[in-house]
Design a protein around this motif. Sequence first.
Motif, PDB file in Angstrom:
ATOM      1  N   VAL A 194       1.989   7.990   7.578  1.00  0.00           N
ATOM      2  CA  VAL A 194       0.634   7.509   7.342  1.00  0.00           C
ATOM      3  C   VAL A 194       0.659   6.502   6.198  1.00  0.00           C
ATOM      4  O   VAL A 194       1.414   6.667   5.227  1.00  0.00           O
ATOM      5  CB  VAL A 194      -0.328   8.684   7.038  1.00  0.00           C
ATOM      6  N   ARG A 195      -0.138   5.453   6.316  1.00  0.00           N
ATOM      7  CA  ARG A 195      -0.203   4.411   5.289  1.00  0.00           C
ATOM      8  C   ARG A 195      -1.649   4.205   4.874  1.00  0.00           C
ATOM      9  O   ARG A 195      -2.565   4.200   5.710  1.00  0.00           O
ATOM     10  CB  ARG A 195       0.384   3.101   5.818  1.00  0.00           C
ATOM     11  N   SER A 247      -5.039   2.305   3.579  1.00  0.00           N
ATOM     12  CA  SER A 247      -5.630   1.029   3.963  1.00  0.00           C
ATOM     13  C   SER A 247      -5.937   0.150   2.763  1.00  0.00           C
ATOM     14  O   SER A 247      -6.439  -0.965   2.926  1.00  0.00           O
ATOM     15  CB  SER A 247      -6.910   1.264   4.779  1.00  0.00           C
ATOM     16  N   ASP A 248      -5.617   0.631   1.551  1.00  0.00           N
ATOM     17  CA  ASP A 248      -5.812  -0.162   0.343  1.00  0.00           C
ATOM     18  C   ASP A 248      -4.712   0.163  -0.665  1.00  0.00           C
ATOM     19  O   ASP A 248      -4.085   1.222  -0.579  1.00  0.00           O
ATOM     20  CB  ASP A 248      -7.197   0.104  -0.268  1.00  0.00           C
ATOM     21  N   ASN A 262       0.837  -1.198   0.000  1.00  0.00           N
ATOM     22  CA  ASN A 262       0.000   0.000   0.000  1.00  0.00           C
ATOM     23  C   ASN A 262       0.876   1.254   0.000  1.00  0.00           C
ATOM     24  O   ASN A 262       1.981   1.235   0.539  1.00  0.00           O
ATOM     25  CB  ASN A 262      -0.902   0.038   1.242  1.00  0.00           C
ATOM     26  N   ASN A 321       4.132  -2.700   8.518  1.00  0.00           N
ATOM     27  CA  ASN A 321       3.244  -1.628   8.061  1.00  0.00           C
ATOM     28  C   ASN A 321       3.622  -0.260   8.599  1.00  0.00           C
ATOM     29  O   ASN A 321       3.054   0.741   8.169  1.00  0.00           O
ATOM     30  CB  ASN A 321       1.800  -1.938   8.460  1.00  0.00           C
ATOM     31  N   ASN A 369       3.336   0.573  11.926  1.00  0.00           N
ATOM     32  CA  ASN A 369       2.452   0.921  13.040  1.00  0.00           C
ATOM     33  C   ASN A 369       3.226   1.246  14.306  1.00  0.00           C
ATOM     34  O   ASN A 369       2.675   1.823  15.235  1.00  0.00           O
ATOM     35  CB  ASN A 369       1.473  -0.223  13.309  1.00  0.00           C
ATOM     36  N   THR A 426      -8.422   5.226   0.718  1.00  0.00           N
ATOM     37  CA  THR A 426      -8.650   5.598   2.113  1.00  0.00           C
ATOM     38  C   THR A 426      -7.334   5.464   2.867  1.00  0.00           C
ATOM     39  O   THR A 426      -6.482   4.634   2.525  1.00  0.00           O
ATOM     40  CB  THR A 426      -9.720   4.712   2.773  1.00  0.00           C
ATOM     41  N   TRP A 427      -7.196   6.259   3.929  1.00  0.00           N
ATOM     42  CA  TRP A 427      -5.933   6.317   4.661  1.00  0.00           C
ATOM     43  C   TRP A 427      -6.185   6.132   6.149  1.00  0.00           C
ATOM     44  O   TRP A 427      -7.196   6.599   6.694  1.00  0.00           O
ATOM     45  CB  TRP A 427      -5.232   7.648   4.410  1.00  0.00           C
ATOM     46  N   ASN A 428      -5.254   5.458   6.805  1.00  0.00           N
ATOM     47  CA  ASN A 428      -5.317   5.289   8.245  1.00  0.00           C
ATOM     48  C   ASN A 428      -4.929   6.582   8.947  1.00  0.00           C
ATOM     49  O   ASN A 428      -4.440   7.527   8.318  1.00  0.00           O
ATOM     50  CB  ASN A 428      -4.374   4.153   8.674  1.00  0.00           C
ATOM     51  N   ALA A 429      -5.122   6.621  10.254  1.00  0.00           N
ATOM     52  CA  ALA A 429      -4.727   7.799  11.026  1.00  0.00           C
ATOM     53  C   ALA A 429      -3.205   7.928  11.031  1.00  0.00           C
ATOM     54  O   ALA A 429      -2.499   6.925  11.136  1.00  0.00           O
ATOM     55  CB  ALA A 429      -5.250   7.693  12.448  1.00  0.00           C
TER      56      ALA A 429
END
Length: 300
Positions: free
Chosen positions: A130-131, A133-134, A114, A196, A198, A139-142
């Motif tokens: 930030v990464r 989500s697809d 991604n 990822n 995180n 769309t993007w994660n927080a």
Amino acid sequence: SGVATYDLPGGSGNLVWYFQPGPFNLDHTMTVLDSTPNTGFFVSFAFLETIEADVQPAFAYHNDLGFGTGSLRFVGANEVLNDDWRAPVPVAGEPEFPGVDLGGESSIANVNGNPAIAYHDAVNHRLLYVRASDPQGSTWNAPLPAVVVSEAGVEELGSSPGLTTLQDGRPAVFYERKADAFGVTQLMFKVASDANGNGWYPAATQIALSVNPNSRISADKGPDASPAVAYCLPASAGGDCYVSQISSVDGTGLASYADWIACTQPGVNYKNPSLAFIGGRAAVSAYEETNQDLVFNIRW
């Protein structure tokens, strides 16, 4: 070949894409990728994999909201040869609110399939990550703080980011650390603790004790998929251009690396390098500030 840049096609300033379909075709097309006024500053580029397992260009860029504020946006292609682009996506800093300036300096990369972006928060003086989500970046994660100002005597962290990945796929980022005591700008390297991004190790590796604060860095990956970065020293340290390449990372996130001089001449200062690997060899182009020339060098 193609290039994305800020332009004024309608007088309001947009992100546009210029594309030349072949090496012997002198004509080119122009496509407005984001028609929002005053958007398209500080573009960062990466090739991303699409649903059809094809590789297409994508960009992270700055949207100037005025009054010292700004946001981070993303746009990618479905099929660049057919001039088929997806709609721009706000990543951070929108809807607009005062006092925030995000993405004025950013770097995009493919992280575990991604798109991901490391970007500078100019108000809070930190580096955010930030990464999506697809794989398409719809769309993007927080966002997560990868580097936060927590050290005494440090006034700025995370400017001029260069996002990349390690050989095992974990994200890693080069960035600048500015200490206010003596006005020294250092080049640092930090590694995520998972695939990822995180989580990020607290420790960071100092790559260069002093770099030119008015010059950007350029990150790429070598033929063995190890991260590398090009940077320039300040005039007080000779003004040379260097390349450093990561050789290993230990269990605490600290890295070992090797470096070499890419561009050097007595009395000449370099800035804003661009790094790429050609046939397995590091190649650097840079602005030669003293004589106002563009120079190129490749490692033998």
